[in-house]
Design a protein around this motif. Structure first.
Motif, PDB file in Angstrom:
ATOM      1  N   GLN A   1       2.197  -3.495   1.227  1.00 54.01           N
ATOM      2  CA  GLN A   1       1.731  -3.472   2.610  1.00 54.01           C
ATOM      3  C   GLN A   1       1.934  -4.843   3.263  1.00 54.01           C
ATOM      4  OE1 GLN A   1      -2.404  -2.433   3.156  1.00 54.01           O
ATOM      5  NE2 GLN A   1      -1.879  -1.311   5.008  1.00 54.01           N
TER       6      GLN A   1
ATOM      7  N   SER B   1      10.085   3.821   7.147  1.00 51.61           N
ATOM      8  CA  SER B   1       8.666   3.933   7.479  1.00 51.61           C
ATOM      9  C   SER B   1       7.794   3.761   6.235  1.00 51.61           C
ATOM     10  CB  SER B   1       8.382   5.292   8.124  1.00 51.61           C
ATOM     11  OG  SER B   1       6.997   5.437   8.372  1.00 51.61           O
TER      12      SER B   1
ATOM     13  N   ASN C   1       5.118   0.720   5.616  1.00 53.98           N
ATOM     14  CA  ASN C   1       3.706   1.076   5.445  1.00 53.98           C
ATOM     15  C   ASN C   1       3.188   0.789   4.042  1.00 53.98           C
ATOM     16  OD1 ASN C   1       3.191   1.985   8.084  1.00 53.98           O
ATOM     17  ND2 ASN C   1       4.290   3.871   7.638  1.00 53.98           N
TER      18      ASN C   1
END
Length: 99
Positions: free
Chosen positions: A14, A46, A50
């Protein structure tokens, strides 16, 4: 940081994704732009951004080339920071993608 997981997201991954998003914002680009620039599906990028997956080792050179092509090359310190984040993420994760 550690490889602690929360809601399917690993902290190291992250942190890496957050840093990449900062560089994208600086370059005036979004994740779909990056996906097209590195030849990956938007959903794959994505998941990288993330922290749900860790990009393969070819991603950093591709990211550097993408950002440089948009007039925002990484500095030596930024490159080193991303390399460190990538290594830490990969070492602490079982979520490395090879695609």
């Amino acid at each position: 940081m550690s490889g602690t997981k929360r809601d399917g997201v690993e902290a190291d991954a992250q942190a890496l994704g957050a840093r990449v998003r900062e560089f994208l914002r600086r370059a005036g680009a979004g994740q779909e732009d990056l996906a097209a620039g590195v030849g990956k599906a938007p959903a794959t990028v994505s998941r990288w951004l993330n922290g749900q997956r860790i990009a393969d080792q070819d991603f950093l050179p591709q990211l550097e080339q993408f950002l440089a092509g948009r007039g925002h090359p990484l500095s030596k310190d930024e490159r080193t920071e991303l390399q460190t984040l990538c290594r830490t993420s990969a070492r602490n994760s079982t979520r490395i993608t090879r695609s």
